[in-house]
Design a protein around this motif. Structure first.
Motif, PDB file in Angstrom:
ATOM      1  N   SER A 153       0.812  -1.221   0.000  1.00 37.47           N
ATOM      2  CA  SER A 153       0.000   0.000   0.000  1.00 37.47           C
ATOM      3  C   SER A 153       0.843   1.266   0.000  1.00 37.47           C
ATOM      4  CB  SER A 153      -0.911   0.019   1.229  1.00 37.47           C
ATOM      5  OG  SER A 153      -0.140   0.190   2.410  1.00 37.47           O
ATOM      6  N   GLY A 154       2.105   1.159   0.469  1.00 44.43           N
ATOM      7  CA  GLY A 154       2.944   2.343   0.573  1.00 44.43           C
ATOM      8  C   GLY A 154       2.603   3.226   1.751  1.00 44.43           C
ATOM      9  N   ARG A 155       1.745   2.742   2.631  1.00 47.67           N
ATOM     10  CA  ARG A 155       1.324   3.518   3.803  1.00 47.67           C
ATOM     11  C   ARG A 155       1.455   2.665   5.066  1.00 47.67           C
ATOM     12  NH1 ARG A 155      -1.746   8.159   2.173  1.00 47.67           N
ATOM     13  NH2 ARG A 155      -1.053   8.569   0.040  1.00 47.67           N
ATOM     14  N   PRO A 156       1.880   3.257   6.172  1.00 45.51           N
ATOM     15  CA  PRO A 156       1.886   2.528   7.442  1.00 45.51           C
ATOM     16  C   PRO A 156       0.489   2.531   8.056  1.00 45.51           C
ATOM     17  CG  PRO A 156       2.719   4.737   7.790  1.00 45.51           C
ATOM     18  CD  PRO A 156       2.435   4.615   6.303  1.00 45.51           C
ATOM     19  N   ARG A 157       0.177   1.490   8.807  1.00 42.19           N
ATOM     20  CA  ARG A 157      -1.131   1.449   9.474  1.00 42.19           C
ATOM     21  C   ARG A 157      -1.147   2.292  10.751  1.00 42.19           C
ATOM     22  NH1 ARG A 157      -3.184  -4.883   9.060  1.00 42.19           N
ATOM     23  NH2 ARG A 157      -3.305  -4.975   6.771  1.00 42.19           N
ATOM     24  N   ASP A 158      -0.125   2.169  11.574  1.00 40.48           N
ATOM     25  CA  ASP A 158      -0.095   2.866  12.857  1.00 40.48           C
ATOM     26  C   ASP A 158       1.353   3.197  13.208  1.00 40.48           C
ATOM     27  OD1 ASP A 158      -0.858   3.982  15.254  1.00 40.48           O
ATOM     28  OD2 ASP A 158      -0.956   2.052  16.321  1.00 40.48           O
ATOM     29  N   PRO A 159       1.939   4.210  12.555  1.00 41.52           N
ATOM     30  CA  PRO A 159       3.359   4.494  12.781  1.00 41.52           C
ATOM     31  C   PRO A 159       3.619   5.001  14.196  1.00 41.52           C
ATOM     32  CG  PRO A 159       2.355   6.249  11.504  1.00 41.52           C
ATOM     33  CD  PRO A 159       1.325   5.154  11.604  1.00 41.52           C
ATOM     34  N   VAL A 160       4.840   4.806  14.655  1.00 38.10           N
ATOM     35  CA  VAL A 160       5.218   5.292  15.977  1.00 38.10           C
ATOM     36  C   VAL A 160       5.131   6.815  16.015  1.00 38.10           C
ATOM     37  CG1 VAL A 160       7.024   5.337  17.740  1.00 38.10           C
ATOM     38  CG2 VAL A 160       6.726   3.296  16.323  1.00 38.10           C
ATOM     39  N   VAL A 161       5.721   7.486  15.017  1.00 35.46           N
ATOM     40  CA  VAL A 161       5.625   8.941  14.879  1.00 35.46           C
ATOM     41  C   VAL A 161       5.521   9.261  13.391  1.00 35.46           C
ATOM     42  CG1 VAL A 161       7.003   9.378  16.963  1.00 35.46           C
ATOM     43  CG2 VAL A 161       8.137   9.305  14.723  1.00 35.46           C
ATOM     44  N   LYS A 162       5.278  10.529  13.092  1.00 42.37           N
ATOM     45  CA  LYS A 162       5.364  11.024  11.719  1.00 42.37           C
ATOM     46  C   LYS A 162       6.374  12.153  11.705  1.00 42.37           C
ATOM     47  CE  LYS A 162       0.713   9.879  10.076  1.00 42.37           C
ATOM     48  NZ  LYS A 162      -0.527  10.404   9.430  1.00 42.37           N
ATOM     49  N   VAL A 163       7.574  11.885  11.182  1.00 41.14           N
ATOM     50  CA  VAL A 163       8.584  12.939  11.147  1.00 41.14           C
ATOM     51  C   VAL A 163       8.169  14.025  10.175  1.00 41.14           C
ATOM     52  CG1 VAL A 163      10.483  11.435  11.859  1.00 41.14           C
ATOM     53  CG2 VAL A 163       9.946  11.681   9.418  1.00 41.14           C
ATOM     54  N   ALA A 164       8.673  15.246  10.417  1.00 42.39           N
ATOM     55  CA  ALA A 164       8.260  16.400   9.617  1.00 42.39           C
ATOM     56  C   ALA A 164       9.142  16.640   8.414  1.00 42.39           C
ATOM     57  CB  ALA A 164       8.237  17.650  10.490  1.00 42.39           C
ATOM     58  N   ASP A 165      10.427  16.220   8.492  1.00 40.35           N
ATOM     59  CA  ASP A 165      11.349  16.518   7.389  1.00 40.35           C
ATOM     60  C   ASP A 165      12.670  15.812   7.642  1.00 40.35           C
ATOM     61  OD1 ASP A 165      12.271  17.599   5.027  1.00 40.35           O
ATOM     62  OD2 ASP A 165      12.167  19.687   5.678  1.00 40.35           O
ATOM     63  N   LEU A 166      13.505  15.826   6.616  1.00 42.30           N
ATOM     64  CA  LEU A 166      14.895  15.416   6.759  1.00 42.30           C
ATOM     65  C   LEU A 166      15.666  16.603   7.325  1.00 42.30           C
ATOM     66  CD1 LEU A 166      16.889  13.072   6.085  1.00 42.30           C
ATOM     67  CD2 LEU A 166      17.165  14.112   3.824  1.00 42.30           C
ATOM     68  N   ALA A 167      16.351  16.419   8.449  1.00 42.56           N
ATOM     69  CA  ALA A 167      17.042  17.536   9.102  1.00 42.56           C
ATOM     70  C   ALA A 167      18.435  17.749   8.529  1.00 42.56           C
ATOM     71  CB  ALA A 167      17.117  17.295  10.609  1.00 42.56           C
ATOM     72  N   TRP A 168      19.273  16.703   8.576  1.00 45.49           N
ATOM     73  CA  TRP A 168      20.619  16.810   8.023  1.00 45.49           C
ATOM     74  C   TRP A 168      21.161  15.432   7.726  1.00 45.49           C
ATOM     75  CZ3 TRP A 168      20.101  18.399  13.326  1.00 45.49           C
ATOM     76  CH2 TRP A 168      20.644  17.519  14.264  1.00 45.49           C
ATOM     77  N   LEU A 169      22.306  15.385   7.053  1.00 47.05           N
ATOM     78  CA  LEU A 169      23.036  14.152   6.763  1.00 47.05           C
ATOM     79  C   LEU A 169      24.401  14.236   7.415  1.00 47.05           C
ATOM     80  CD1 LEU A 169      22.234  13.779   2.950  1.00 47.05           C
ATOM     81  CD2 LEU A 169      21.000  12.769   4.876  1.00 47.05           C
ATOM     82  N   GLU A 170      24.905  13.102   7.891  1.00 43.73           N
ATOM     83  CA  GLU A 170      26.203  13.063   8.553  1.00 43.73           C
ATOM     84  C   GLU A 170      27.188  12.239   7.728  1.00 43.73           C
ATOM     85  OE1 GLU A 170      26.178  12.105  12.675  1.00 43.73           O
ATOM     86  OE2 GLU A 170      24.454  13.404  13.123  1.00 43.73           O
ATOM     87  N   PHE A 171      28.386  12.781   7.561  1.00 45.46           N
ATOM     88  CA  PHE A 171      29.470  12.139   6.823  1.00 45.46           C
ATOM     89  C   PHE A 171      30.732  12.169   7.680  1.00 45.46           C
ATOM     90  CE2 PHE A 171      26.555  13.842   3.702  1.00 45.46           C
ATOM     91  CZ  PHE A 171      26.520  12.911   2.686  1.00 45.46           C
ATOM     92  N   GLU A 172      31.702  11.353   7.280  1.00 41.62           N
ATOM     93  CA  GLU A 172      33.062  11.448   7.812  1.00 41.62           C
ATOM     94  C   GLU A 172      34.020  11.615   6.649  1.00 41.62           C
ATOM     95  OE1 GLU A 172      33.988   8.056  10.204  1.00 41.62           O
ATOM     96  OE2 GLU A 172      32.739   8.716  11.889  1.00 41.62           O
ATOM     97  N   LYS A 173      35.039  12.461   6.847  1.00 42.54           N
ATOM     98  CA  LYS A 173      36.068  12.665   5.834  1.00 42.54           C
ATOM     99  C   LYS A 173      37.400  12.941   6.532  1.00 42.54           C
ATOM    100  CE  LYS A 173      33.181  14.361   2.032  1.00 42.54           C
ATOM    101  NZ  LYS A 173      33.655  13.391   1.037  1.00 42.54           N
ATOM    102  N   PRO A 174      38.498  12.466   5.959  1.00 42.53           N
ATOM    103  CA  PRO A 174      39.800  12.686   6.607  1.00 42.53           C
ATOM    104  C   PRO A 174      40.338  14.104   6.446  1.00 42.53           C
ATOM    105  CG  PRO A 174      40.074  11.419   4.592  1.00 42.53           C
ATOM    106  CD  PRO A 174      38.595  11.551   4.816  1.00 42.53           C
ATOM    107  N   ASP A 175      39.890  14.837   5.418  1.00 41.77           N
ATOM    108  CA  ASP A 175      40.438  16.160   5.124  1.00 41.77           C
ATOM    109  C   ASP A 175      39.311  17.184   5.099  1.00 41.77           C
ATOM    110  OD1 ASP A 175      41.630  18.440   4.081  1.00 41.77           O
ATOM    111  OD2 ASP A 175      42.893  17.339   2.667  1.00 41.77           O
ATOM    112  N   LEU A 176      39.113  17.867   6.202  1.00 42.14           N
ATOM    113  CA  LEU A 176      38.033  18.841   6.284  1.00 42.14           C
ATOM    114  C   LEU A 176      38.301  20.080   5.431  1.00 42.14           C
ATOM    115  CD1 LEU A 176      36.962  18.748  10.049  1.00 42.14           C
ATOM    116  CD2 LEU A 176      36.047  17.465   8.115  1.00 42.14           C
TER     117      LEU A 176
END
Length: 381
Positions: free
Chosen positions: A30-53
């Motif tokens: 169906s592509g839909r949850p029946r009773d989700p724990v929460v409904k998030v509002a948006d993607l906040a951020w992504l986290e990466f690691e890199k050796p050379d900032l």
């Protein structure tokens, strides 16, 4: 041969069939949850690691990010729109994607997640502050759900160029001169992940975070086995949101595919792309317009070969739009633009890819010879 009733799969009609206004068949996901724990509002951020900032910051500025903060251990990147930093890059031994953070709609959603998962609600001592619960999805990605983070003030925007259309010609005595400069990132749009546990991961994001599916893709001849890619959005009721905040597809590897960042318009994409090329960066695929999501797109590789996308003019859906279904194929990734490159598809053969495939075939997941063959055919179609 296609297993979709009433639809042929010959090459002459293939592109028409790739538009996914077609809905589900009886008994499909169906592509839909029946009773989700929460409904998030948006993607906040992504986290990466890199050796050379330092190198990471040079590319970030060329790509169009602004730097929100910098410490010896981390780099925080933002767009022009108000909100939190949308990319966090920590110093690490190798370049890698760590995981996503989603924004909870309410503080009490963190308590619900904590009770359901057995994980604590924690205070963040990092730039931006706030509280969070850290979960782990079935693929093994750490997933943070956050609330109360600092909302950064807006920055100056890159203004869209006025356009003349037929008899509607507002621009007179004013030549078009888009500046050759970085396309200023406005915000984080979405992240795409690959996983050999596609079905488990999809259901987890729907049931835990309340996401809903905008479009499903399936392998030709294997629709009855279920979808192999999903474009997933937040459910904010009647409030329109991005066509997808998260996209996932079945594959032999567990990992990051790309992330996408909104810019002003097509001229910002094109002029920003020229700027990136002049600075020695490498385009992976573009410019074009997608089918699922309709975004204008342009894909680039950073110095560590992680893929990032400029996009503009994406679809917005409210909760009323039901999932579409379409066959999965390389030619179905765009309405117009150059053919998808092998680099973008991740289809270039290598010893590392062969090892990943063999490992996936031996493991307990959703990859088997038929699925693998179907995926290989889809990337050539």
């Amino acid at each position: 041969m296609s297993d979709t009733p009433g639809r042929k799969a010959d090459a002459t009609t293939a592109h028409q069939d790739l538009h996914s206004e077609h809905g589900a068949l009886r008994g499909e996901h169906s592509g839909r949850p029946r009773d989700p724990v929460v409904k998030v509002a948006d993607l906040a951020w992504l986290e990466f690691e890199k050796p050379d900032l330092d190198r990471a910051e040079v590319f970030a500025r060329d790509f169009g990010f602004a730097v929100a903060a910098r410490t010896p251990a981390a780099l925080y990147l933002r767009g022009t729109l108000p909100g939190p930093a949308c990319v966090v890059i920590r110093r690490g031994r190798a370049s890698r994607f760590v995981g996503p953070a989603f924004r909870a709609a309410e503080r009490r959603d963190l308590d619900r997640l904590a009770r359901a998962s057995g994980r604590p609600v924690r205070e963040s001592a990092e730039f931006g502050g706030g509280r969070f619960v850290e979960l782990t999805d079935p693929s093994g990605f750490p997933v943070r759900v956050v609330h109360g983070t600092e909302q950064l003030a807006a920055l100056p925007e890159q203004q869209p160029l006025p356009l003349n259309f037929g008899p509607d010609r507002p621009r007179t005595n004013a030549p078009q001169r888009p500046p050759r400069e970085p396309a200023r990132v406005q915000r984080l749009g979405h992240v795409v992940l690959e996983t050999p546990k596609f079905g488990q991961a999809l259901d987890w994001y729907l049931d835990t975070l309340g996401l809903i599916v905008s479009d499903f893709l399936y392998l030709d001849g294997q629709r009855r086995r279920g979808p192999t890619m999903a474009f997933v959005r937040c459910d904010r009721g009647s409030v329109p949101v991005d066509h997808h905040t998260l996209a996932m597809h079945l594959g032999p590897r567990t990992g990051y595919v790309h992330s996408a960042y909104q810019v002003t318009d097509l001229d910002a994409i094109a002029a920003g792309g020229e700027y990136l090329a002049e600075r020695g960066h490498r385009r992976s695929w573009g410019i074009g317009r997608h089918i699922q999501g309709s975004q204008l797109f342009d894909y680039w590789r950073d110095p560590d070969r992680l893929m990032v996308e400029h996009f503009a003019d994406g679809d917005l859906f409210s909760c009323d739009t039901e999932p579409g279904w379409a066959p999965m194929s390389a030619s179905g990734l765009a309405q117009w633009g150059p053919p998808a490159t092998r680099d973008f598809l991740g289809a270039a053969p290598s010893p590392a890819l062969l090892r990943e495939v063999l490992r996936a075939l031996r493991a307990d997941n959703e990859i088997d010879p038929a699925r693998l063959l179907g995926l290989m055919k889809a990337m050539k179609r």
